[in-house]
Motif scaffolding. Structure first.
Motif, PDB file in Angstrom:
ATOM      1  N   ALA A   1      49.139   3.596 -15.954  1.00  0.00           N
ATOM      2  CA  ALA A   1      49.875   3.899 -16.852  1.00  0.00           C
ATOM      3  C   ALA A   1      49.718   4.962 -18.024  1.00  0.00           C
ATOM      4  O   ALA A   1      48.331   4.827 -18.106  1.00  0.00           O
ATOM      5  CB  ALA A   1      49.854   2.537 -18.064  1.00  0.00           C
ATOM      6  N   ILE A   2      50.311   5.580 -17.914  1.00  0.00           N
ATOM      7  CA  ILE A   2      50.149   6.834 -18.800  1.00  0.00           C
ATOM      8  C   ILE A   2      50.218   6.716 -20.418  1.00  0.00           C
ATOM      9  O   ILE A   2      51.098   5.905 -21.058  1.00  0.00           O
ATOM     10  CB  ILE A   2      51.618   8.017 -18.431  1.00  0.00           C
ATOM     11  CG1 ILE A   2      50.461   8.420 -17.169  1.00  0.00           C
ATOM     12  CG2 ILE A   2      50.941   8.944 -19.430  1.00  0.00           C
ATOM     13  CD1 ILE A   2      51.559   9.117 -16.529  1.00  0.00           C
ATOM     14  N   ASP A   3      49.172   6.515 -20.849  1.00  0.00           N
ATOM     15  CA  ASP A   3      49.440   6.683 -23.098  1.00  0.00           C
ATOM     16  C   ASP A   3      50.385   8.323 -23.172  1.00  0.00           C
ATOM     17  O   ASP A   3      50.535   8.239 -24.113  1.00  0.00           O
ATOM     18  CB  ASP A   3      48.105   7.364 -23.960  1.00  0.00           C
ATOM     19  CG  ASP A   3      47.824   6.730 -24.710  1.00  0.00           C
ATOM     20  OD1 ASP A   3      48.782   5.965 -25.256  1.00  0.00           O
ATOM     21  OD2 ASP A   3      47.346   7.070 -25.236  1.00  0.00           O
ATOM     22  N   SER A   4      49.892   9.508 -22.783  1.00  0.00           N
ATOM     23  CA  SER A   4      50.455  10.186 -23.165  1.00  0.00           C
ATOM     24  C   SER A   4      50.505  11.779 -22.033  1.00  0.00           C
ATOM     25  O   SER A   4      49.228  11.454 -21.175  1.00  0.00           O
ATOM     26  CB  SER A   4      50.175  11.791 -24.599  1.00  0.00           C
ATOM     27  OG  SER A   4      48.593  11.887 -24.037  1.00  0.00           O
ATOM     28  N   ILE A   5      51.129  12.223 -21.831  1.00  0.00           N
ATOM     29  CA  ILE A   5      51.577  13.975 -21.036  1.00  0.00           C
ATOM     30  C   ILE A   5      51.910  15.244 -21.099  1.00  0.00           C
ATOM     31  O   ILE A   5      53.124  14.917 -22.047  1.00  0.00           O
ATOM     32  CB  ILE A   5      52.267  13.244 -19.377  1.00  0.00           C
ATOM     33  CG1 ILE A   5      51.861  14.290 -18.296  1.00  0.00           C
ATOM     34  CG2 ILE A   5      53.702  13.098 -19.897  1.00  0.00           C
ATOM     35  CD1 ILE A   5      53.023  13.669 -17.051  1.00  0.00           C
TER      36      ILE A   5
END
Length: 173
Positions: free
Chosen positions: A13-17
């Protein structure tokens, strides 16, 4: 999109990119997932930076690239620019870069400027004197000397030989 897909395929899971940086919701600890992600990223020409040393080294490279890309390099010294952008003493940054990359910041800057000069020559937008000025050189002879030392050919030889190519940024160091 490619990086985001690679993370999703690895069920991370990505929090921010953002360009060059991905923050995950949870810390990556599962070795199999990390290995899968590394392999996927490498297939697409990316790499996973896991240590603070690698992350700082990459940040220095990125800021040097940004410095070379800016329009007027004469207005600010690289050391001041890096200190301001990375919030660390230039001496610390310089030692770290040299240790981690087997090259100095100054050497890397020269190599980037030569690659940028190659780009300008291929685009044909500027003459050699204008290229020297764009890259922050005080004289065309200084650019010419560094260019010849790095490439083995003169600016004119490079311009007249379409077979001579630029190096990709990941091949500079």
């Amino acid at each position: 999109m490619v990086v985001q897909n690679d993370f999703e395929n690895a069920s991370i899971a990505i929090d921010s990119i953002a360009l060059g940086k991905v923050s995950t919701v949870n810390k990556l600890v599962e070795a199999a997932k990390i290995q899968q992600l590394k392999q996927q990223l490498e297939l697409h020409g990316f790499e996973l930076l896991e240590t603070e040393e690698a992350i700082l080294s990459d940040a220095i490279k990125t800021e040097i690239l940004n410095f070379v890309a800016q329009a007027d390099m004469e207005s600010e010294k690289l050391s001041v620019y890096l200190t301001h952008k990375l919030h660390k003493d230039y001496g610390v940054l310089s030692k770290h870069f040299s240790k981690y990359n087997d090259s100095t910041i100054e050497r890397y800057l020269i190599k980037l400027k030569v690659e940028k000069a190659k780009q300008y020559i291929r685009e044909g937008r500027f003459n050699f004197s204008e290229i020297a000025a764009q890259l922050g050189y005080h004289s065309l002879s200084h650019l010419s000397t560094q260019f010849k030392k790095e490439t083995g050919v003169s600016l004119s030889e490079f311009k007249s030989n379409p077979d001579l190519q630029r190096n990709t940024l990941d091949k500079i160091l």
